[in-house]
Design a protein around this motif. Structure first.
Motif, short mmCIF file in Angstrom:
data_model
loop_
_atom_site.label_atom_id
_atom_site.label_comp_id
_atom_site.label_asym_id
_atom_site.label_seq_id
_atom_site.Cartn_x
_atom_site.Cartn_y
_atom_site.Cartn_z
N ILE A 21 0.84 -1.19 0.00
CA ILE A 21 0.00 0.00 0.00
C ILE A 21 0.88 1.24 0.00
O ILE A 21 1.66 1.45 0.94
CB ILE A 21 -0.93 0.02 1.22
CG1 ILE A 21 -1.79 -1.25 1.26
CG2 ILE A 21 -1.81 1.27 1.22
CD1 ILE A 21 -2.58 -1.43 2.54
N PRO A 22 0.75 2.10 -1.02
CA PRO A 22 1.55 3.33 -1.05
C PRO A 22 1.09 4.35 -0.01
O PRO A 22 -0.09 4.40 0.34
CB PRO A 22 1.30 3.89 -2.46
CG PRO A 22 0.70 2.79 -3.25
CD PRO A 22 0.00 1.90 -2.26
N HIS A 23 2.00 5.15 0.45
CA HIS A 23 1.73 6.30 1.32
C HIS A 23 1.15 5.91 2.67
O HIS A 23 0.28 6.60 3.20
CB HIS A 23 0.82 7.32 0.63
CG HIS A 23 1.32 7.80 -0.69
ND1 HIS A 23 2.37 8.67 -0.80
CD2 HIS A 23 0.92 7.50 -1.96
CE1 HIS A 23 2.59 8.90 -2.09
NE2 HIS A 23 1.73 8.21 -2.80
N LEU A 24 1.65 4.82 3.24
CA LEU A 24 1.19 4.42 4.57
C LEU A 24 1.73 5.39 5.61
O LEU A 24 2.86 5.86 5.50
CB LEU A 24 1.64 3.00 4.91
CG LEU A 24 0.83 1.87 4.30
CD1 LEU A 24 1.44 0.53 4.68
CD2 LEU A 24 -0.63 1.92 4.75
N GLY A 25 0.92 5.67 6.61
CA GLY A 25 1.35 6.51 7.71
C GLY A 25 0.43 7.71 7.87
O GLY A 25 -0.72 7.68 7.45
N GLY A 42 -15.66 -3.63 10.72
CA GLY A 42 -14.73 -2.95 11.62
C GLY A 42 -13.50 -2.38 10.94
O GLY A 42 -12.64 -1.81 11.61
N SER A 43 -13.39 -2.52 9.63
CA SER A 43 -12.25 -1.93 8.90
C SER A 43 -12.26 -0.42 9.08
O SER A 43 -13.32 0.21 9.12
CB SER A 43 -12.35 -2.25 7.41
OG SER A 43 -12.16 -3.61 7.17
N THR A 44 -11.06 0.16 9.18
CA THR A 44 -10.93 1.62 9.26
C THR A 44 -9.83 2.10 8.33
O THR A 44 -8.83 1.42 8.11
CB THR A 44 -10.62 2.12 10.69
OG1 THR A 44 -9.37 1.58 11.10
CG2 THR A 44 -11.70 1.76 11.67
N VAL A 45 -10.04 3.31 7.81
CA VAL A 45 -9.02 4.00 7.02
C VAL A 45 -9.02 5.45 7.47
O VAL A 45 -10.07 6.09 7.53
CB VAL A 45 -9.30 3.92 5.50
CG1 VAL A 45 -8.31 4.77 4.73
CG2 VAL A 45 -9.26 2.48 5.01
N THR A 46 -7.84 5.94 7.80
CA THR A 46 -7.66 7.35 8.12
C THR A 46 -6.80 7.96 7.03
O THR A 46 -5.74 7.42 6.70
CB THR A 46 -6.97 7.54 9.49
OG1 THR A 46 -7.75 6.87 10.48
CG2 THR A 46 -6.84 9.01 9.85
N GLN A 61 -2.05 7.55 4.43
CA GLN A 61 -3.20 6.79 4.88
C GLN A 61 -2.78 5.74 5.90
O GLN A 61 -1.74 5.11 5.76
CB GLN A 61 -3.93 6.15 3.70
CG GLN A 61 -3.08 5.25 2.82
CD GLN A 61 -3.81 4.77 1.57
OE1 GLN A 61 -5.02 4.79 1.50
NE2 GLN A 61 -3.05 4.33 0.59
N ASP A 62 -3.63 5.59 6.90
CA ASP A 62 -3.47 4.56 7.91
C ASP A 62 -4.59 3.57 7.67
O ASP A 62 -5.77 3.91 7.81
CB ASP A 62 -3.56 5.18 9.31
CG ASP A 62 -3.36 4.16 10.41
OD1 ASP A 62 -2.64 3.16 10.20
OD2 ASP A 62 -3.93 4.36 11.50
N VAL A 63 -4.24 2.36 7.24
CA VAL A 63 -5.22 1.38 6.78
C VAL A 63 -5.24 0.18 7.71
O VAL A 63 -4.23 -0.50 7.88
CB VAL A 63 -4.88 0.93 5.33
CG1 VAL A 63 -5.89 -0.08 4.83
CG2 VAL A 63 -4.78 2.13 4.40
N LYS A 64 -6.40 -0.04 8.30
CA LYS A 64 -6.64 -1.23 9.14
C LYS A 64 -7.88 -1.89 8.56
O LYS A 64 -9.01 -1.64 9.01
CB LYS A 64 -6.90 -0.83 10.59
CG LYS A 64 -5.84 0.07 11.19
CD LYS A 64 -4.77 -0.71 11.89
CE LYS A 64 -3.83 0.13 12.70
NZ LYS A 64 -2.92 0.98 12.00
#
Length: 144
Positions: A21-25, A42-46, A61-64
């Motif tokens: 995944i590009p641009h994590l963080g 319950g998936s989340t993306v910030t 992006q913070d991807v869970k």
């Protein structure tokens, strides 16, 4: 969902996207931030972004999320820089139509979402797939 359905849904291409995944963080000083959550899984993306001259200049992006949500975030991360809020909105609506109404694949540069066509049949996965674009659209609207 049968085992063969799962194999079709979680193709090697989707899993490869999810693993890279590009641009994590997170960004230190975003002009817009949005956190989206799928209540079903319950998936989340910030998403953090910075708009300059009406275009995405910085993005993180913070991807869970499940593999499908991760793949969607990877596709978005690969093409978001330089996009306008209107382009992001159009891509989100086209992706939603592709999933829910058997619409066509979003147009370039968002055509990578075609890998998620097999998820059309799994309505419980649609929200997770849309999370990254939903968050990006909201962050862009807050940044404008």
């Amino acid at each position: 969902m049968s085992d063969s359905d799962l194999v079709k849904l979680y193709s090697g291409r989707i899993l490869a996207l999810a693993a890279d995944i590009p641009h994590l963080g997170r960004l230190p000083a975003p002009t817009g931030t949005s956190r989206k959550r799928s209540p079903l899984c319950g998936s989340t993306v910030t998403v953090d972004l910075v708009l300059k001259d009406g275009r995405v200049a910085e993005f993180a992006q913070d991807v869970k999320a499940c593999a499908l949500g991760q793949a969607s975030a990877a596709i978005l991360g690969g093409v978001i820089l330089g996009r306008s809020p209107a382009e992001l909105e159009a891509a989100r609506e086209k992706l939603r139509a592709m999933l829910k109404d058997n619409g066509p694949v979003p147009t370039a540069p968002f055509e990578g979402y075609e890998v998620l066509i097999p998820a059309r049949a799994y309505k419980n996965r649609h929200a997770s797939i849309l999370l990254a674009l939903d968050a990006a659209c909201e962050a862009a609207s807050l940044s404008a």
